[in-house]
Design a protein around this motif. Structure first.
Motif, PDB file in Angstrom:
ATOM      1  N   ALA A  47      -3.069  16.963  -0.796  1.00 17.57           N
ATOM      2  CA  ALA A  47      -4.433  17.485  -0.757  1.00 17.57           C
ATOM      3  C   ALA A  47      -5.315  16.927  -1.864  1.00 17.57           C
ATOM      4  N   GLU A  48      -4.756  16.048  -2.702  1.00 19.76           N
ATOM      5  CA  GLU A  48      -5.501  15.575  -3.857  1.00 19.76           C
ATOM      6  C   GLU A  48      -5.090  14.138  -4.163  1.00 19.76           C
ATOM      7  N   PRO A  49      -5.985  13.375  -4.818  1.00 16.90           N
ATOM      8  CA  PRO A  49      -5.627  12.003  -5.171  1.00 16.90           C
ATOM      9  C   PRO A  49      -4.640  11.973  -6.334  1.00 16.90           C
ATOM     10  N   TYR A  50      -4.000  10.824  -6.518  1.00 12.98           N
ATOM     11  CA  TYR A  50      -3.155  10.636  -7.688  1.00 12.98           C
ATOM     12  C   TYR A  50      -4.027  10.609  -8.946  1.00 12.98           C
ATOM     13  N   PRO A  51      -3.463  10.983 -10.090  1.00 10.52           N
ATOM     14  CA  PRO A  51      -4.248  10.975 -11.337  1.00 10.52           C
ATOM     15  C   PRO A  51      -4.773   9.599 -11.731  1.00 10.52           C
ATOM     16  N   MET A  52      -4.037   8.531 -11.386  1.00 12.61           N
ATOM     17  CA  MET A  52      -4.442   7.172 -11.739  1.00 12.61           C
ATOM     18  C   MET A  52      -4.294   6.254 -10.539  1.00 12.61           C
ATOM     19  N   PRO A  53      -5.067   5.172 -10.497  1.00 10.41           N
ATOM     20  CA  PRO A  53      -4.898   4.217  -9.391  1.00 10.41           C
ATOM     21  C   PRO A  53      -3.546   3.531  -9.442  1.00 10.41           C
ATOM     22  N   ALA A  54      -3.076   3.110  -8.281  1.00  8.72           N
ATOM     23  CA  ALA A  54      -1.783   2.440  -8.186  1.00  8.72           C
ATOM     24  C   ALA A  54      -1.818   1.083  -8.864  1.00  8.72           C
ATOM     25  N   PHE A  55      -0.661   0.622  -9.278  1.00  7.07           N
ATOM     26  CA  PHE A  55      -0.529  -0.751  -9.748  1.00  7.07           C
ATOM     27  C   PHE A  55      -0.683  -1.691  -8.547  1.00  7.07           C
ATOM     28  N   PRO A  56      -1.326  -2.824  -8.727  1.00  8.40           N
ATOM     29  CA  PRO A  56      -1.505  -3.745  -7.596  1.00  8.40           C
ATOM     30  C   PRO A  56      -0.190  -4.369  -7.181  1.00  8.40           C
ATOM     31  N   PRO A  57      -0.113  -4.869  -5.939  1.00  8.93           N
ATOM     32  CA  PRO A  57       1.100  -5.569  -5.505  1.00  8.93           C
ATOM     33  C   PRO A  57       1.351  -6.791  -6.387  1.00  8.93           C
ATOM     34  N   SER A  58       2.616  -7.087  -6.594  1.00 13.66           N
ATOM     35  CA  SER A  58       2.989  -8.245  -7.399  1.00 13.66           C
ATOM     36  C   SER A  58       2.943  -9.516  -6.553  1.00 13.66           C
ATOM     37  N   TYR A  59       3.165 -10.650  -7.214  1.00  9.52           N
ATOM     38  CA  TYR A  59       3.207 -11.917  -6.492  1.00  9.52           C
ATOM     39  C   TYR A  59       4.357 -11.930  -5.483  1.00  9.52           C
ATOM     40  N   SER A  60       5.525 -11.476  -5.905  1.00 10.63           N
ATOM     41  CA  SER A  60       6.657 -11.466  -4.963  1.00 10.63           C
ATOM     42  C   SER A  60       6.429 -10.462  -3.837  1.00 10.63           C
ATOM     43  N   ASP A  61       5.658  -9.396  -4.082  1.00  9.99           N
ATOM     44  CA  ASP A  61       5.304  -8.486  -2.994  1.00  9.99           C
ATOM     45  C   ASP A  61       4.573  -9.222  -1.882  1.00  9.99           C
ATOM     46  N   SER A  62       3.706 -10.161  -2.254  1.00  8.43           N
ATOM     47  CA  SER A  62       2.951 -10.909  -1.243  1.00  8.43           C
ATOM     48  C   SER A  62       3.870 -11.783  -0.404  1.00  8.43           C
ATOM     49  N   ILE A  63       4.942 -12.292  -1.003  1.00  9.84           N
ATOM     50  CA  ILE A  63       5.924 -13.077  -0.245  1.00  9.84           C
ATOM     51  C   ILE A  63       6.635 -12.176   0.764  1.00  9.84           C
ATOM     52  N   PHE A  64       7.067 -11.012   0.296  1.00  9.14           N
ATOM     53  CA  PHE A  64       7.730 -10.069   1.196  1.00  9.14           C
ATOM     54  C   PHE A  64       6.782  -9.591   2.297  1.00  9.14           C
ATOM     55  N   ALA A  65       5.505  -9.418   1.969  1.00 12.53           N
ATOM     56  CA  ALA A  65       4.548  -8.871   2.934  1.00 12.53           C
ATOM     57  C   ALA A  65       4.471  -9.718   4.192  1.00 12.53           C
ATOM     58  N   GLU A  66       4.518 -11.028   4.043  1.00 18.48           N
ATOM     59  CA  GLU A  66       4.453 -11.910   5.206  1.00 18.48           C
ATOM     60  C   GLU A  66       5.661 -11.717   6.114  1.00 18.48           C
ATOM     61  N   ALA A  67       6.834 -11.630   5.499  1.00 17.12           N
ATOM     62  CA  ALA A  67       8.052 -11.429   6.293  1.00 17.12           C
ATOM     63  C   ALA A  67       8.037 -10.064   6.972  1.00 17.12           C
ATOM     64  N   CYS A  68       7.605  -9.040   6.246  1.00 18.07           N
ATOM     65  CA  CYS A  68       7.583  -7.688   6.808  1.00 18.07           C
ATOM     66  C   CYS A  68       6.574  -7.588   7.953  1.00 18.07           C
ATOM     67  N   GLU A  69       5.442  -8.268   7.817  1.00 25.88           N
ATOM     68  CA  GLU A  69       4.453  -8.256   8.900  1.00 25.88           C
ATOM     69  C   GLU A  69       5.042  -8.894  10.162  1.00 25.88           C
ATOM     70  N   ALA A  70       5.762  -9.997   9.986  1.00 29.53           N
ATOM     71  CA  ALA A  70       6.373 -10.652  11.138  1.00 29.53           C
ATOM     72  C   ALA A  70       7.414  -9.762  11.806  1.00 29.53           C
ATOM     73  N   LEU A  71       8.088  -8.920  11.012  1.00 24.26           N
ATOM     74  CA  LEU A  71       9.130  -8.031  11.532  1.00 24.26           C
ATOM     75  C   LEU A  71       8.602  -6.652  11.896  1.00 24.26           C
ATOM     76  N   GLU A  72       7.284  -6.450  11.768  1.00 24.17           N
ATOM     77  CA  GLU A  72       6.626  -5.173  12.055  1.00 24.17           C
ATOM     78  C   GLU A  72       7.174  -4.051  11.174  1.00 24.17           C
ATOM     79  N   ILE A  73       7.384  -4.386   9.913  1.00 25.99           N
ATOM     80  CA  ILE A  73       7.790  -3.405   8.902  1.00 25.99           C
ATOM     81  C   ILE A  73       6.576  -3.085   8.039  1.00 25.99           C
ATOM     82  N   THR A  74       6.207  -1.830   7.978  1.00 26.03           N
ATOM     83  CA  THR A  74       5.042  -1.391   7.216  1.00 26.03           C
ATOM     84  C   THR A  74       5.419  -1.222   5.746  1.00 26.03           C
ATOM     85  N   THR A  75       4.637  -1.821   4.869  1.00 23.67           N
ATOM     86  CA  THR A  75       4.853  -1.654   3.428  1.00 23.67           C
ATOM     87  C   THR A  75       3.699  -0.878   2.813  1.00 23.67           C
ATOM     88  N   HIS A  76       3.922  -0.343   1.634  1.00 21.52           N
ATOM     89  CA  HIS A  76       2.922   0.475   0.951  1.00 21.52           C
ATOM     90  C   HIS A  76       3.238   0.505  -0.529  1.00 21.52           C
TER      91      HIS A  76
END
Length: 540
Positions: free
Chosen positions: A165-194
């Protein structure tokens, strides 16, 4: 009259206490801060020392040198911390716990999640294990309060998470460089990341600096940007609480009727024992030491251990199990640029049913060796100077790993008991841990490995290691050993976390968990502790 030990520290008991808390980790510190701020007389007893914050850089350096094992960073090991392990799997208890003011939050990774609604209802939903006597709705406001107290950086971008019901106290840390590598593979496999919520500052918060990027979060944050329980210990002391270090509680003594605890008997470095009396007692020493203390406190009324009329103290010990697949890819991954996890997937968490339990996927930012580790472990024939630099450039920087946590199905046979043949530095039997994994848990790990392999295959990775059911290990989340329930014959504490047998004894710990889910437990520990503090405030 106060008495000082040989170190010049007054460790004598307080003449009057409303509440005596055993343990100065996150649970004990939160309860102490809440109750002391409300004007109650609070005493906290902890088995370990106070660590000087100025030594954290030195402890970080000790961590990155291969000559030092994980236990040495926070001075664990020896007779004080002795234990034994039995069962199908060895349990390396001291590898990731800390005794001292701040507890294991001095060492922890800092990942914080709310359990899913289904985690409280596994019997009702899936026909396995047991339901908690409380639900997500009972903890939702306390989860929000815990996020504020600890300081959590996160984003509401997880479609599989429970409602908030409420936001987090602070904004999230941004995705890392290696997260972006994984994101492409997960998108191809229809795996949702967050994003992954973290109890570390993405910006200045609560008088503490933003994350400075040391990358050694586990086992030490030199800057203090990662939350640890010394924050609330300090707050409790400012409000008048007494926090006594190096005061291991030996046993709890009850009244003649066996209805209430009268005193916690604790030892001090000078070899003396003292009795701290109080109106209420809170056990917050973790899922191993709490059942051990109750078992050590047996009496004529409680021959099998205090608060143990059910015979379940120490039973249903749970941890989270690791599932991992890692290797190398033919591109730069910037491994070890970030010392914590910034992206996950909970997509497969709640679809296991009876066949398997929940698991989550974690995309590791620190797979493979660090540059320092590579340099220091490259062997006696490794070059130095420019040659060493070339060696590191050739062998470092292309590792990736998908890891994850898997739920362990609670089993009565997994337990913590006393080993009378091995004693600690005070002559008390040490904890003996019986630990094994069942078929449902094995299937959970196998399911996680299947998803992890698919992601690595999509990346065209050379897989170098797989941690599966036969090579798994614990996440060092000690749960379940004083489980919660309505029926005194089937549980140790009631839905309020008060023991069924003693009306002034409360347990603030993951030891009350009925099931463990597959999410790091500290936020739930914090939420339950704030709830216990509310109940005690009303009681007092």
């Amino acid at each position: 009259m106060s008495r000082q030990d040989g170190q010049g520290t007054d460790r004598s008991p307080a003449p009057r206490a409303d509440v005596c808390i055993v343990g100065a980790g996150p649970a004990g510190a939160l309860v102490a801060a809440e109750l002391a701020t409300s004007g109650h007389d609070v005493v906290v007893l902890d088995a370990g020392p106070r660590f000087d914050p100025a030594e954290r850089t030195e402890r970080m350096e000790r961590r990155i040198r291969p000559a030092h094992g994980p236990e040495s960073v926070w001075d664990m090991g020896g007779e004080r911390d002795a234990f034994t392990s039995e069962g199908d799997m060895y349990y390396p208890l001291n590898a990731a716990r800390v005794k001292g003011i701040g507890g294991t939050t001095l060492h922890w990774q800092g990942m914080v999640y709310r359990l899913h609604e289904a985690d409280f209802e596994r019997r009702s939903r899936d026909g396995v294990t047991a339901d908690w006597p409380i639900g997500y709705d009972d903890l939702q406001s306390y989860y929000a309060a815990a996020e504020t107290e600890l300081g959590v950086a996160g984003a509401d971008d997880n479609p599989f998470a429970p409602p908030r019901a409420e936001p987090y106290p602070m904004p999230a840390f941004p995705p890392s460089y290696s997260d972006s590598i994984f994101a492409e593979a997960c998108e191809a496999l229809e795996i949702t990341t967050h994003s992954a919520p973290n109890a570390r500052n993405s910006e200045a918060y609560d008088g503490r600096v933003p994350c400075q990027g040391y990358g050694t979060c586990k086992p030490v944050c030199p800057s203090g940007a990662k939350y640890d329980a010394t924050v609330h210990v300090a707050r409790a002391e400012e409000a008048g609480a007494r926090v006594i270090d190096r005061a291991p509680v030996q046993r709890l003594e009850h009244d003649d009727a066996g209805d209430t605890i009268e005193a916690a008997v604790y030892a001090t470095p000078d070899g003396e024992e003292h009795r701290q009396e109080a109106r209420q007692f809170v056990l917050a020493a973790g899922g191993i030491e709490i059942p051990r203390l109750l078992l050590l406190s047996r009496s004529e009324q409680y021959p099998d251990g205090l608060a143990n009329s059910s015979g379940l103290v120490g039973n249903y010990f749970m941890d989270h199990l690791a599932a991992r697949v890692g290797g190398t890819v033919d591109q730069e991954t910037r491994q070890n640029h970030v010392g914590f996890i910034t992206t996950e997937s909970h997509q497969f968490y709640d679809d296991g049913g009876e066949a398997r339990g929940p698991f989550k996927l974690e995309f590791l930012n620190y797979a493979g060796p660090s540059p320092v580790g590579e340099a220091l472990t490259s062997g006696p024939e490794a070059p130095w100077g420019d040659g060493l630099l070339d060696h590191i450039r050739e062998s470092y920087g292309n590792y990736l790993e998908v890891t994850g946590l898997c739920e362990q199905t609670p089993q009565k046979a997994n337990r913590v008991e006393l080993n009378p043949d091995v004693t600690d530095d005070h002559g008390n039997p040490v904890p003996e841990i019986h630990w094994s994994i069942d078929d449902r848990t094995r299937r959970t790990i196998e399911a996680a490995n299947e998803r992890q392999r698919a992601i690595m295959d999509e990346l065209g990775a050379d897989v170098h290691w797989v941690v599966g059911p036969d090579s798994t290990g614990p996440a060092f989340h000690h749960m379940g050993t004083t489980r919660m329930g309505e029926d005194p014959a089937e549980s140790v504490v009631d839905p309020e976390c008060r023991t069924h047998d003693l009306d002034n004894c409360w347990v603030a710990s993951s030891s009350v968990f009925v099931t463990g889910g597959a999410l790091n437990p500290t936020l739930t520990i914090a939420a339950l502790s704030l709830r216990v503090a509310d109940r005690l405030d009303a009681e007092l």
